[in-house]
Design a protein around this motif. Structure first.
Motif, PDB file in Angstrom:
ATOM      1  N   HIS A  19       0.807  -1.225   0.000  1.00  0.00           N
ATOM      2  CA  HIS A  19       0.000   0.000   0.000  1.00  0.00           C
ATOM      3  C   HIS A  19       0.839   1.273   0.000  1.00  0.00           C
ATOM      4  O   HIS A  19       0.348   2.322  -0.391  1.00  0.00           O
ATOM      5  CB  HIS A  19      -1.039  -0.005   1.127  1.00  0.00           C
ATOM      6  N   TYR A  35      -3.011  -3.925   1.104  1.00  0.00           N
ATOM      7  CA  TYR A  35      -3.045  -3.279   2.420  1.00  0.00           C
ATOM      8  C   TYR A  35      -2.548  -4.284   3.448  1.00  0.00           C
ATOM      9  O   TYR A  35      -3.167  -5.319   3.672  1.00  0.00           O
ATOM     10  CB  TYR A  35      -4.467  -2.824   2.769  1.00  0.00           C
ATOM     11  N   GLU A  40      -7.003  -1.913  12.662  1.00  0.00           N
ATOM     12  CA  GLU A  40      -7.185  -0.499  12.998  1.00  0.00           C
ATOM     13  C   GLU A  40      -5.936   0.214  12.500  1.00  0.00           C
ATOM     14  O   GLU A  40      -4.880   0.105  13.127  1.00  0.00           O
ATOM     15  CB  GLU A  40      -7.367  -0.325  14.504  1.00  0.00           C
ATOM     16  N   PRO A  41      -6.028   0.906  11.361  1.00  0.00           N
ATOM     17  CA  PRO A  41      -4.836   1.530  10.782  1.00  0.00           C
ATOM     18  C   PRO A  41      -4.085   2.382  11.807  1.00  0.00           C
ATOM     19  O   PRO A  41      -4.700   3.080  12.620  1.00  0.00           O
ATOM     20  CB  PRO A  41      -5.402   2.398   9.654  1.00  0.00           C
ATOM     21  N   ASP A  44      -3.613   8.051   9.806  1.00  0.00           N
ATOM     22  CA  ASP A  44      -4.319   8.466   8.595  1.00  0.00           C
ATOM     23  C   ASP A  44      -3.469   8.309   7.343  1.00  0.00           C
ATOM     24  O   ASP A  44      -4.005   8.178   6.245  1.00  0.00           O
ATOM     25  CB  ASP A  44      -4.785   9.920   8.717  1.00  0.00           C
ATOM     26  N   HIS A  46      -1.659   5.762   6.346  1.00  0.00           N
ATOM     27  CA  HIS A  46      -1.932   4.466   5.724  1.00  0.00           C
ATOM     28  C   HIS A  46      -3.269   4.483   4.993  1.00  0.00           C
ATOM     29  O   HIS A  46      -3.405   3.923   3.911  1.00  0.00           O
ATOM     30  CB  HIS A  46      -1.906   3.344   6.770  1.00  0.00           C
ATOM     31  N   VAL A  47      -4.251   5.134   5.589  1.00  0.00           N
ATOM     32  CA  VAL A  47      -5.579   5.251   4.973  1.00  0.00           C
ATOM     33  C   VAL A  47      -5.486   6.037   3.672  1.00  0.00           C
ATOM     34  O   VAL A  47      -6.056   5.635   2.644  1.00  0.00           O
ATOM     35  CB  VAL A  47      -6.566   5.907   5.960  1.00  0.00           C
ATOM     36  N   GLU A  48      -4.768   7.136   3.675  1.00  0.00           N
ATOM     37  CA  GLU A  48      -4.611   7.951   2.467  1.00  0.00           C
ATOM     38  C   GLU A  48      -3.921   7.167   1.350  1.00  0.00           C
ATOM     39  O   GLU A  48      -4.307   7.274   0.181  1.00  0.00           O
ATOM     40  CB  GLU A  48      -3.801   9.217   2.790  1.00  0.00           C
ATOM     41  N   VAL A  50      -3.957   3.937   0.839  1.00  0.00           N
ATOM     42  CA  VAL A  50      -4.906   2.953   0.315  1.00  0.00           C
ATOM     43  C   VAL A  50      -5.931   3.632  -0.586  1.00  0.00           C
ATOM     44  O   VAL A  50      -6.223   3.155  -1.686  1.00  0.00           O
ATOM     45  CB  VAL A  50      -5.589   2.199   1.475  1.00  0.00           C
ATOM     46  N   ARG A  51      -6.468   4.730  -0.148  1.00  0.00           N
ATOM     47  CA  ARG A  51      -7.469   5.443  -0.948  1.00  0.00           C
ATOM     48  C   ARG A  51      -6.892   5.942  -2.271  1.00  0.00           C
ATOM     49  O   ARG A  51      -7.616   6.087  -3.252  1.00  0.00           O
ATOM     50  CB  ARG A  51      -8.051   6.592  -0.144  1.00  0.00           C
ATOM     51  N   ILE A 108     -11.287   0.428   6.412  1.00  0.00           N
ATOM     52  CA  ILE A 108     -11.093   1.807   5.955  1.00  0.00           C
ATOM     53  C   ILE A 108     -12.430   2.350   5.453  1.00  0.00           C
ATOM     54  O   ILE A 108     -13.017   1.777   4.517  1.00  0.00           O
ATOM     55  CB  ILE A 108     -10.010   1.875   4.858  1.00  0.00           C
ATOM     56  N   ASP A 109     -12.900   3.419   6.064  1.00  0.00           N
ATOM     57  CA  ASP A 109     -14.162   4.031   5.650  1.00  0.00           C
ATOM     58  C   ASP A 109     -14.147   4.328   4.159  1.00  0.00           C
ATOM     59  O   ASP A 109     -13.162   4.850   3.628  1.00  0.00           O
ATOM     60  CB  ASP A 109     -14.416   5.332   6.418  1.00  0.00           C
TER      61      ASP A 109
END
Length: 193
Positions: A19, A35, A40-41, A44, A46-48, A50-51, A108-109
């Motif tokens: 990721h 990923y 629970e990432p 943020d 890591h979330v960015e 992935v997105r 991830i939302d």
């Protein structure tokens, strides 16, 4: 990353990367991200990352290390043949319940079924010398990951039925015994003797 991913895509190959590759904003369409952080990432960032794959027309393989990496130690500290198997870098040991108790679309939302290509259960072999070591670390947790990958998600707010799963794993244990698979008899499963 832009140059190497473009070169790979130009050969007709699908680019797949951890990721962190999502830091590039110039990925070929269809690039797949794996990923590997946590259920629970950690943050943020890591979330960015992935997105970023999804925003650029790609999809994801979900393999959160704290539940899906099969090389993580078992919590009972078991040794096999006097040797310690497995690693603990992904927040320590992983139980069968943890391997079974997560949902790929809940990590991830905004990342749902349409964005997820599949689930992966990696196994790194630094501490594994023989195939029976690999089997011992993989089974029965591999069955948990397979069910998550191939079964519908539970209804919203409901969890998976861990007791029912444990009974089904015990039945698999009987088959593994016949096949000579060197699985780990984890606590909480009604294994037959």
């Amino acid at each position: 990353m832009r140059r190497i991913t473009a070169a790979a895509a130009a050969t007709g190959k699908t680019v797949v990367g951890w990721h962190e590759l999502g830091a590039s904003t110039d990925l070929p369409a269809g690039t797949i991200g794996q990923y590997w952080n946590y259920v629970e990432p950690e943050d943020d960032h890591h979330v960015e990352l992935v997105r970023s794959f999804v925003a650029q027309g790609g999809r994801l393989i979900m393999s959160p290390a704290d539940v899906a990496y099969l090389d993580m130690k078992y919590p009972d500290g078991v040794e096999k043949d006097g040797r310690e198997l497995g690693l603990q870098w992904a927040k320590g040991a992983t139980t069968l319940d943890e391997a079974y108790g997560w949902e790929p679309t809940a990590i991830i939302d905004g990342i749902g079924d349409a964005e997820i290509l599949g689930v992966e259960a990696p196994i790194w072999a630094e501490t594994l010398r023989r195939i029976d070591d690999v089997e011992f670390m993989a089974f029965p947790r591999m069955a948990a990951i397979a069910e998550i990958a191939w079964s519908p998600a539970p209804e919203a707010g409901a969890g998976r039925d861990a007791d029912d799963f444990a009974g089904r794993v015990a039945a698999l244990g009987e088959r593994w015994d016949v096949l000579g698979v060197a699985y780990h008899r984890v606590d909480g499963v009604p294994w037959t003797e």
